[in-house]
Structures are given as C-alpha cells and as structure tokens.
Design an enzyme around this catalytic site. Structure first.
Site, PDB file in Angstrom:
ATOM      1  CG  ASN A  83      -7.268   0.817  -0.513  1.00 28.99           C
ATOM      2  OD1 ASN A  83      -7.588  -0.155  -1.181  1.00 28.99           O
ATOM      3  ND2 ASN A  83      -6.143   1.474  -0.705  1.00 28.99           N
TER       4      ASN A  83
ATOM      5  N   GLY B 151      -8.979   5.718   1.199  1.00 26.89           N
ATOM      6  CA  GLY B 151      -9.657   6.571   2.180  1.00 26.89           C
ATOM      7  C   GLY B 151     -11.135   6.274   2.287  1.00 26.89           C
TER       8      GLY B 151
ATOM      9  CB  SER C 215     -12.427   4.440   7.056  1.00 23.46           C
ATOM     10  OG  SER C 215     -11.676   3.248   7.127  1.00 23.46           O
TER      11      SER C 215
ATOM     12  CG  ASP D  81      -1.994   0.962   1.266  1.00 19.89           C
ATOM     13  OD1 ASP D  81      -2.450   1.337   0.172  1.00 19.89           O
ATOM     14  OD2 ASP D  81      -2.429   1.352   2.371  1.00 19.89           O
ATOM     15  CG  HIS D  82      -0.438   4.810   0.197  1.00 18.40           C
ATOM     16  ND1 HIS D  82      -0.900   5.799  -0.648  1.00 18.40           N
ATOM     17  CD2 HIS D  82      -1.530   4.390   0.888  1.00 18.40           C
ATOM     18  CE1 HIS D  82      -2.204   5.982  -0.459  1.00 18.40           C
ATOM     19  NE2 HIS D  82      -2.617   5.123   0.461  1.00 18.40           N
TER      20      HIS D  82
ATOM     21  N   GLY E 198      -7.817   8.456   6.843  1.00 16.26           N
ATOM     22  CA  GLY E 198      -7.755   8.675   8.279  1.00 16.26           C
ATOM     23  C   GLY E 198      -9.089   8.922   8.958  1.00 16.26           C
TER      24      GLY E 198
ATOM     25  CG  ASP F 102       0.706   7.459  -3.645  1.00 14.99           C
ATOM     26  OD1 ASP F 102       0.475   8.243  -4.590  1.00 14.99           O
ATOM     27  OD2 ASP F 102       0.253   7.626  -2.497  1.00 14.99           O
TER      28      ASP F 102
HETATM   29  P1  13P Z   1      -8.940   4.917   5.515  1.00 15.85           P
HETATM   30  O1  13P Z   1      -7.986   5.742   6.314  1.00 15.85           O
HETATM   31  O2  13P Z   1     -10.136   5.737   5.125  1.00 15.85           O
HETATM   32  O3  13P Z   1      -9.311   3.646   6.161  1.00 15.85           O
HETATM   33  O4  13P Z   1      -8.195   4.560   4.135  1.00 15.85           O
HETATM   34  C1  13P Z   1      -7.255   3.517   4.082  1.00 15.85           C
HETATM   35  C2  13P Z   1      -6.448   3.530   2.825  1.00 15.85           C
HETATM   36  O5  13P Z   1      -6.742   4.199   1.863  1.00 15.85           O
HETATM   37  C3  13P Z   1      -5.260   2.666   2.779  1.00 15.85           C
HETATM   38  O6  13P Z   1      -4.520   2.869   1.613  1.00 15.85           O
HETATM   39  O1  G3H Z   2      -3.476   4.916   3.770  1.00 14.05           O
HETATM   40  C1  G3H Z   2      -2.701   4.558   4.651  1.00 14.05           C
HETATM   41  C2  G3H Z   2      -3.021   3.383   5.499  1.00 14.05           C
HETATM   42  O2  G3H Z   2      -4.099   3.654   6.355  1.00 14.05           O
HETATM   43  C3  G3H Z   2      -1.802   2.911   6.223  1.00 14.05           C
HETATM   44  O3  G3H Z   2      -1.462   3.792   7.232  1.00 14.05           O
HETATM   45  O4  G3H Z   2       0.945   4.384   6.977  1.00 14.05           O
HETATM   46  O5  G3H Z   2      -0.189   4.440   9.227  1.00 14.05           O
HETATM   47  O6  G3H Z   2       0.324   2.249   8.125  1.00 14.05           O
HETATM   48  P1  G3H Z   2       0.018   3.715   7.929  1.00 14.05           P
HETATM   49 ZN    ZN Z   3      -4.633   4.866   0.855  1.00  9.10          ZN
END
Ligand code: 13P
Ligand code: G3H
Ligand code: ZN
Length: 309
Positions: free
Chosen positions: A254, A212, A214, A82-83, A181, A104
């Site tokens: 995600n 993002g 959530s 991820d990222h 977040g 990313d």
């Molecule tokens: P949330 O912070 O909205 O759960 O998004 C998570 C995300 O995009 C991980 O890449």
């Molecule tokens: O989008 C990012 C994810 O929520 C991961 O977060 O970098 O704190 O592990 P993190």
């Molecule tokens: Zn993300």
C-alpha cells in the site's frame, strides 16, 4: 477490461517475487495518473478508497471515475475499500461495486477482530467480493526501534495462522515494521524479516499485505519544504526492503503518502514559478504527471510488477 477481484492477481504474485501496488485515490487526477502508469507498465493494479476519500469525493464520483478509467485504458482494476472500520461500511461498498474490502479490526482484542472479520467475510463471499483483514499494529513513530514495543504490537505468527483459519479471510495485513504517513519512526528503518518468513511458512497460501509502505523519499519532502512547508525529514522503509518482502508472501503493498508528496511538490513548484497562474489545469495537470512518474517508479523499480497483466 473490467472491475476484478484481487484473487487471480494474488494467486500469481504469491508464487512469484513481485507484489501488486495498491494506491490510494481521492480525485480524477490521482486516478488518471495511476492507471496511465499501470497501462504503460502493463501492470496489474489495485485502486483503494479510504473512508476519508469516500467522504471527500462522494462514493458515486469515485465509482464512476474508476469505471471511466477502465473504459479509457482497457486495464483491469480491483476496487478496494481501505481500512473499513465497520460491517456497515464494508457492506455499503460491497453493495456498490467494490470488488474487495478491508475490515480493519486491528485495534480490537483478538476474539473481537475475529468475530467482526468473520461477519464481513460471510457477507462479502456471498456476493463474490474478497476481504483483507489486519492483525497486529503498525509501528508508531518511536516503536520500531524498541524491541519490547515490537513484540507487543507486531503480528504474532501463531495468531496469524489461527486468525486466517477461523475467519476464512482472503488476505492478511501484517505488522512487521512499516508505519503510515509522512511521520515515520525515528532511527534506522527496520523490517522484521524473520517474523515475516515465519508467518509465510505457517500460512503459505495466504497473500500478505504491507500497509504504510511509503518511503517518504527525501527529494520530494525537500521540494515541498522549499516552498514553505515544514514536513520533517522522516524515513520510511527503504524501497529495497519492500522488493525483498515481496519474496516472502507479500502480494499487496500500500502506497499513498509518496504519491501525495510527489503531487504536492510538483504543484508547489509550478505555483511558485508561475505565481500569476490561476487555471487549475495548469497545476493539476503537472500534479497528475508527477503521480504517474511516481507510480511507474514504484511498479517498475520497487514492486517489480511490470508486465504482469
Ligand atoms: P503510506 O502512508 O505509507 O503511504 O501507507 C498507505 C497505506 O497503508 C494505505 O492503507
Ligand atoms: O492508510 C491510510 C491512507 O493513507 C488513507 O488516508 O484516511 O487520509 O484517506 P486517509
Ligand atoms: Zn494502511
């Protein structure tokens, strides 16, 4: 019963009205909660690891835990970075068992994002690994209600088409109103469906990704705050909007923050009700159950990916 890429998952999801859940993992309890939920829902699943998660748990531990999860449940898992922010990080993950990576380059100028993504795609494809890239910037706290800010940061449909054609990337994360977040934007939650439909119409064969995603469910924020937290009552995108987005090419959604809130709320509750407790299993176990319940809810009620295995 193996580590798989997301290729076949997305092929099916692209032509259906559901999306695959991509959940962030950091430790054993989180992995177990997620895969147990996926197994019970008979759902396809992506487990994703951020650079921060890799640093926290160490790469070998996460890899072995994911292998153990596959052995224990018999489900297929796509293991995704991820990222990823550099070619080197993506390469390291590709060389060490990941089946999917995200590069990313969304903060870079368009041409630089293309060049970096292309470099990762070439290496990944030579090793049978798939790549997600990102174009556009997710909304900041104030952005999504401001039309000028939206136009300045959200994904431009014509650029999305040019980007995937020039990079050969397998899936594309788009910015249409979600934000990362627990501190989501102020004002009425908003998703730019017109923009999403336009992007999907221009690149109908490319699986789209929402970061993002959530919702920051108030019940869990309140539960955390009850025991002395001070998380503001922010609002994420309503779950119905995510279900709707899955109809227009969004194949991967995600979710991390909602899992963190659910687990933390439960652990705080247990420790508050049983202040004499000091056996980690007595609070991490319920925390794991809270992750499982949340993932089942997301799979079944929001992403609609139950029985897609
Ligand atoms: P949330 O912070 O909205 O759960 O998004 C998570 C995300 O995009 C991980 O890449
Ligand atoms: O989008 C990012 C994810 O929520 C991961 O977060 O970098 O704190 O592990 P993190
Ligand atoms: Zn993300």
């Amino acid at each position: 019963m193996a580590l798989v890429t997301s290729e076949k998952m997305f092929e099916k999801a692209l032509h259906a009205d559901y999306a695959i859940g991509a959940f962030n993992v950091n430790n054993m309890e989180i992995i177990q909660g997620i895969v147990d939920a996926a197994e019970e829902e008979n759902a396809q699943i992506i487990l994703q690891v951020s650079a921060g998660a890799r640093k926290y748990a160490k790469p070998a531990y996460l890899r072995k835990l994911v292998e153990a999860a596959i052995e224990d449940t018999g489900i297929d898992v796509c293991l995704h970075l991820d990222h990823g922010d550099s070619f080197e990080l993506c390469k390291d993950c590709i060389d060490n068992g990941f089946t999917s990576v995200m590069i990313d380059g969304s903060k870079l100028p368009f041409e630089e994002n293309i060049a970096l993504t292309k470099q990762v795609v070439e290496y990944a494809h030579s090793k049978g690994v798939v790549v997600e890239a990102e174009l556009g910037k997710l909304a900041g706290i104030e952005d999504a209600v401001n039309v000028d800010a939206r136009d300045a940061s959200f994904t431009v449909p014509s650029e999305a088409k040019e980007f995937v054609e020039r990079t050969g990337v397998d899936s594309l994360a788009v910015a249409i109103g979600t934000s990362h977040g627990a501190y989501k934007f102020k004002g009425t939650p908003y998703l730019d469906f017109e923009r999403l439909k336009e992007i999907h119409a221009l690149i109908p064969d490319v699986p789209l990704v929402l970061h993002g995603a959530s919702t920051v469910i108030p019940e869990f924020v309140q539960e955390c705050n009850k025991y002395g937290g001070n998380i503001p009552g922010a609002q994420g995108v309503p779950e119905e909007m995510l279900t709707e987005a899955a109809k227009y090419g969004v194949c991967k959604i995600n979710i991390d923050t909602d899992l963190r809130l659910a687990m933390t709320a439960k652990i705080r509750q247990v420790l508050s009700e049983h202040p004499e407790e000091f056996d980690p299993r007595k609070y991490l176990g319920p925390g794991r159950d809270a992750i499982k319940d949340m993932v089942k809810h997301k799979i079944h009620d929001v992403l609609k990916s139950s029985n897609t295995k």
